[in-house]
Design a protein around this motif. Structure first.
Motif, PDB file in Angstrom:
ATOM      1  N   VAL A  98       1.184  -1.501  -0.074  1.00  0.00           N
ATOM      2  CA  VAL A  98      -0.379   0.186  -0.327  1.00  0.00           C
ATOM      3  C   VAL A  98       1.026   1.315  -0.041  1.00  0.00           C
ATOM      4  CG1 VAL A  98      -1.738   0.950   1.308  1.00  0.00           C
ATOM      5  CG2 VAL A  98      -1.885  -0.896   1.357  1.00  0.00           C
ATOM      6  N   GLY A  99       0.752   2.282  -1.301  1.00  0.00           N
ATOM      7  CA  GLY A  99       1.664   3.046  -1.004  1.00  0.00           C
ATOM      8  C   GLY A  99       0.755   4.076  -1.143  1.00  0.00           C
ATOM      9  N   HIS A 100       1.090   5.544  -0.563  1.00  0.00           N
ATOM     10  CA  HIS A 100       0.362   7.153  -0.899  1.00  0.00           C
ATOM     11  C   HIS A 100       1.304   8.189  -1.575  1.00  0.00           C
ATOM     12  CE1 HIS A 100      -0.949  11.252   1.029  1.00  0.00           C
ATOM     13  NE2 HIS A 100      -2.180  10.965   0.031  1.00  0.00           N
ATOM     14  N   ASP A 101       1.352   8.710  -2.122  1.00  0.00           N
ATOM     15  CA  ASP A 101       2.463   9.793  -2.915  1.00  0.00           C
ATOM     16  C   ASP A 101       3.290   9.726  -3.371  1.00  0.00           C
ATOM     17  OD1 ASP A 101       2.702  13.037  -2.458  1.00  0.00           O
ATOM     18  OD2 ASP A 101       4.030  12.086  -1.144  1.00  0.00           O
ATOM     19  N   ALA A 126      -1.371   8.627  -5.884  1.00  0.00           N
ATOM     20  CA  ALA A 126      -0.136   8.104  -6.084  1.00  0.00           C
ATOM     21  C   ALA A 126      -0.376   8.014  -7.767  1.00  0.00           C
ATOM     22  CB  ALA A 126       0.649   7.302  -5.827  1.00  0.00           C
ATOM     23  N   PRO A 127       0.603   8.717  -8.724  1.00  0.00           N
ATOM     24  CA  PRO A 127      -0.189   8.535 -10.005  1.00  0.00           C
ATOM     25  C   PRO A 127       1.253   7.467 -10.268  1.00  0.00           C
ATOM     26  CG  PRO A 127       1.575  10.091 -10.107  1.00  0.00           C
ATOM     27  CD  PRO A 127       1.487   9.814  -8.288  1.00  0.00           C
ATOM     28  N   HIS A 128      -0.021   6.415 -11.635  1.00  0.00           N
ATOM     29  CA  HIS A 128       1.081   5.538 -12.685  1.00  0.00           C
ATOM     30  C   HIS A 128       2.136   6.211 -13.484  1.00  0.00           C
ATOM     31  CE1 HIS A 128       1.683   3.220 -16.131  1.00  0.00           C
ATOM     32  NE2 HIS A 128       1.257   1.540 -15.385  1.00  0.00           N
ATOM     33  N   PRO A 129       3.726   5.806 -13.382  1.00  0.00           N
ATOM     34  CA  PRO A 129       4.951   6.887 -14.001  1.00  0.00           C
ATOM     35  C   PRO A 129       3.930   6.795 -15.483  1.00  0.00           C
ATOM     36  CG  PRO A 129       4.921   4.650 -13.694  1.00  0.00           C
ATOM     37  CD  PRO A 129       3.651   4.569 -12.629  1.00  0.00           C
ATOM     38  N   LEU A 130       4.246   6.183 -16.369  1.00  0.00           N
ATOM     39  CA  LEU A 130       3.477   6.335 -17.218  1.00  0.00           C
ATOM     40  C   LEU A 130       2.716   7.640 -17.608  1.00  0.00           C
ATOM     41  CD1 LEU A 130       4.331   6.517 -20.842  1.00  0.00           C
ATOM     42  CD2 LEU A 130       1.833   3.941 -20.764  1.00  0.00           C
ATOM     43  N   VAL A 131       1.222   6.991 -16.945  1.00  0.00           N
ATOM     44  CA  VAL A 131       0.300   8.222 -16.812  1.00  0.00           C
ATOM     45  C   VAL A 131       0.564   9.288 -16.469  1.00  0.00           C
ATOM     46  CG1 VAL A 131      -2.079   8.792 -16.231  1.00  0.00           C
ATOM     47  CG2 VAL A 131      -1.491   6.453 -16.262  1.00  0.00           C
ATOM     48  N   PHE A 132       1.658   9.629 -15.640  1.00  0.00           N
ATOM     49  CA  PHE A 132       1.856  10.701 -15.297  1.00  0.00           C
ATOM     50  C   PHE A 132       3.091  11.821 -16.213  1.00  0.00           C
ATOM     51  CE2 PHE A 132       4.677  13.026 -11.079  1.00  0.00           C
ATOM     52  CZ  PHE A 132       3.602  14.125 -11.296  1.00  0.00           C
ATOM     53  N   GLN A 133       3.813  10.801 -16.805  1.00  0.00           N
ATOM     54  CA  GLN A 133       5.043  11.539 -17.314  1.00  0.00           C
ATOM     55  C   GLN A 133       3.734  12.229 -18.359  1.00  0.00           C
ATOM     56  OE1 GLN A 133       8.324  12.592 -17.695  1.00  0.00           O
ATOM     57  NE2 GLN A 133       7.581  14.042 -18.093  1.00  0.00           N
ATOM     58  N   ARG A 134       3.243  11.621 -18.800  1.00  0.00           N
ATOM     59  CA  ARG A 134       2.520  11.638 -19.680  1.00  0.00           C
ATOM     60  C   ARG A 134       1.398  12.807 -19.916  1.00  0.00           C
ATOM     61  NH1 ARG A 134      -0.766   6.918 -22.929  1.00  0.00           N
ATOM     62  NH2 ARG A 134       1.405   5.823 -23.615  1.00  0.00           N
ATOM     63  N   THR A 135       0.298  13.371 -19.007  1.00  0.00           N
ATOM     64  CA  THR A 135      -0.155  14.236 -18.667  1.00  0.00           C
ATOM     65  C   THR A 135       0.882  15.477 -18.073  1.00  0.00           C
ATOM     66  OG1 THR A 135      -0.231  13.514 -16.316  1.00  0.00           O
ATOM     67  CG2 THR A 135      -1.864  12.895 -17.499  1.00  0.00           C
ATOM     68  N   ILE A 136       2.299  15.592 -17.814  1.00  0.00           N
ATOM     69  CA  ILE A 136       2.634  16.514 -17.391  1.00  0.00           C
ATOM     70  C   ILE A 136       3.510  17.354 -18.958  1.00  0.00           C
ATOM     71  CG2 ILE A 136       5.193  17.285 -17.093  1.00  0.00           C
ATOM     72  CD1 ILE A 136       4.786  15.785 -14.497  1.00  0.00           C
ATOM     73  N   PHE A 137       3.178  15.946 -19.972  1.00  0.00           N
ATOM     74  CA  PHE A 137       3.597  16.884 -21.179  1.00  0.00           C
ATOM     75  C   PHE A 137       2.429  17.277 -21.855  1.00  0.00           C
ATOM     76  CE2 PHE A 137       7.823  15.607 -20.830  1.00  0.00           C
ATOM     77  CZ  PHE A 137       7.872  16.252 -22.354  1.00  0.00           C
ATOM     78  N   HIS A 272      -5.981  16.003  -1.233  1.00  0.00           N
ATOM     79  CA  HIS A 272      -4.521  14.898  -0.903  1.00  0.00           C
ATOM     80  C   HIS A 272      -3.866  13.782  -0.044  1.00  0.00           C
ATOM     81  CE1 HIS A 272      -1.078  13.176  -2.936  1.00  0.00           C
ATOM     82  NE2 HIS A 272       0.256  14.009  -2.200  1.00  0.00           N
ATOM     83  N   PHE A 273      -4.367  14.307   0.877  1.00  0.00           N
ATOM     84  CA  PHE A 273      -3.865  14.058   2.346  1.00  0.00           C
ATOM     85  C   PHE A 273      -5.189  13.059   2.854  1.00  0.00           C
ATOM     86  CE2 PHE A 273      -0.770  16.527   1.487  1.00  0.00           C
ATOM     87  CZ  PHE A 273       0.458  16.397   1.721  1.00  0.00           C
ATOM     88  N   VAL A 274      -5.421  11.809   1.644  1.00  0.00           N
ATOM     89  CA  VAL A 274      -6.528  11.045   2.409  1.00  0.00           C
ATOM     90  C   VAL A 274      -6.138   9.962   2.828  1.00  0.00           C
ATOM     91  CG1 VAL A 274      -6.160   9.488   0.171  1.00  0.00           C
ATOM     92  CG2 VAL A 274      -8.942   9.895   1.128  1.00  0.00           C
ATOM     93  N   PRO A 275      -5.553  10.001   3.861  1.00  0.00           N
ATOM     94  CA  PRO A 275      -5.203   8.455   4.306  1.00  0.00           C
ATOM     95  C   PRO A 275      -5.686   9.204   5.835  1.00  0.00           C
ATOM     96  CG  PRO A 275      -3.445   8.530   2.826  1.00  0.00           C
ATOM     97  CD  PRO A 275      -3.894   9.722   2.482  1.00  0.00           C
ATOM     98  N   TRP A 276      -5.469  10.918   6.161  1.00  0.00           N
ATOM     99  CA  TRP A 276      -5.248  10.701   7.735  1.00  0.00           C
ATOM    100  C   TRP A 276      -6.999  11.845   7.569  1.00  0.00           C
ATOM    101  CZ3 TRP A 276      -4.849  15.238   6.961  1.00  0.00           C
ATOM    102  CH2 TRP A 276      -3.281  16.761   6.388  1.00  0.00           C
ATOM    103  N   GLU A 277      -7.481  12.508   6.338  1.00  0.00           N
ATOM    104  CA  GLU A 277      -8.158  13.098   6.402  1.00  0.00           C
ATOM    105  C   GLU A 277      -9.656  12.504   6.095  1.00  0.00           C
ATOM    106  OE1 GLU A 277      -8.413  15.881   2.705  1.00  0.00           O
ATOM    107  OE2 GLU A 277      -6.254  15.825   2.112  1.00  0.00           O
ATOM    108  N   LYS A 278      -9.815  11.154   5.630  1.00  0.00           N
ATOM    109  CA  LYS A 278     -10.719  10.445   5.606  1.00  0.00           C
ATOM    110  C   LYS A 278     -10.438   9.229   5.225  1.00  0.00           C
ATOM    111  CE  LYS A 278     -13.962  12.941   4.770  1.00  0.00           C
ATOM    112  NZ  LYS A 278     -14.773  13.122   3.355  1.00  0.00           N
ATOM    113  N   PRO A 279      -9.729   8.350   6.774  1.00  0.00           N
ATOM    114  CA  PRO A 279      -9.605   7.462   6.764  1.00  0.00           C
ATOM    115  C   PRO A 279     -10.459   6.719   7.352  1.00  0.00           C
ATOM    116  CG  PRO A 279      -8.975   7.982   9.063  1.00  0.00           C
ATOM    117  CD  PRO A 279      -9.907   9.398   7.590  1.00  0.00           C
TER     118      PRO A 279
END
Length: 291
Positions: A98-101, A126-137, A272-279
């Motif tokens: 399990v990973g956040h950010d 947390a963004p998928h590496p391909l999707v994140f880089q593609r959307t930044i472009f 963004h900080f949903v793990p402690w905003e809405k645990p």
């Protein structure tokens, strides 16, 4: 969560780790992001520990875990190596991750590279590496939302990140959500972690060591070739929990169907900080999914 244990890993770093639950139960490893620690999971780990063996490290560079000098010590491959070394040390073969950010970014990479070790994957904002880089472009709004990364990569900011300078920095960046939303003991605990010698530089080095290209708004750099090449699909079931009011990672990050064959998406009314905003919503999503 239980008291922290300091573990020396085969990668040469010492990590503080919160461990709870019965080692005979299915293992779950929880990875925090910036600018947090194992405390990201403080409202979630106790529930998981009822029927799981729960491991939540302070990753390298954070809180009182090791802070090796130099940007090169924070490349994603070294952080993935820490994860696997931690699992090995605790005699864990396959596990739910399990990973956040930033912890989620590490989780995506670990799952892509080591599907033999990771049985199921849970990603929280947390963004998928391909999707994140593609959307930044390709997505001007995501590029605009990601400009804070350029600021974080500027090493000239490091020397002012102490005392009132630290609070000013955290109050005027992406991380201001943390200092706005926590108070009392929680805020004091975070400020203590951020104030550890070398912590802020080490935490920011995660951004500096990343290969993600973040062009300025008026810049047109060469397009990375991998954006338009085949990309390997995920080989395990993936649950994505997403706070839909995230201003740094926009809903375009949920365009994952082409890369995640076994995909479940749970949308949460949170930032963004949903793990402690809405645990409770995070726990409910995990439990519905079968954790």
């Amino acid at each position: 969560m239980t008291e922290l244990q300091s573990l020396r890993l085969s990668t040469g770093v010492d990590l503080d780790v919160a461990i709870s639950g019965d080692p005979a139960h299915p293992p779950v490893i929880l990875l925090h992001g910036f600018p947090e620690s194992h405390r990201t999971w403080r409202h979630i780990a106790p529930d998981l520990a009822r029927d799981h063996y729960v491991i939540a490290p302070d990753q390298r560079g954070y809180a009182r875990s090791s802070k090796p000098e130099g940007v090169a010590n924070y490349t994603p491959d070294k952080i993935v190596a820490d994860l696997l070394a931690l699992a090995d040390q605790l005699k864990i073969d396959r596990f739910t991750l399990v990973g956040h950010d930033w912890g989620g970014a590490v989780a995506w990479m670990a799952a892509l590279q080591h599907p033999d070790r990771i049985e199921r994957l849970v990603i929280v904002n947390a963004p998928h590496p391909l999707v994140f880089q593609r959307t930044i472009f390709d997505d001007p709004e995501q590029r605009k939302a990601s400009q804070y990364i350029r600021r974080f990569r500027d090493t000239s900011i490091d020397q002012g990140l102490t005392g009132t300078g630290l609070e000013k920095f955290l109050g005027s960046t992406f991380a201001h959500h943390v200092t706005q939303a926590i108070a009392g003991k929680d805020k004091a605990a975070y400020l203590d972690e951020w104030s550890q010698p070398g912590a802020m530089t080490a935490m920011l080095n995660w951004y500096r060591a990343s290969a993600i290209v973040v062009p300025a708004m008026d810049e047109t750099p060469p397009r990375p070739a991998f954006l338009d090449a085949p990309f390997p699909p995920m080989k395990m079931p993936v649950l994505v929990i997403w706070g839909m009011r995230d201003t740094a990672l926009l809903p375009s990050q949920l365009d994952l169907a082409d890369y995640v064959p076994e995909l479940t998406i749970e949308k949460v009314d949170a930032g963004h900080f949903v793990p402690w905003e809405k645990p409770d919503a995070v726990i409910a999503a995990m439990r519905r999914w079968g954790i």
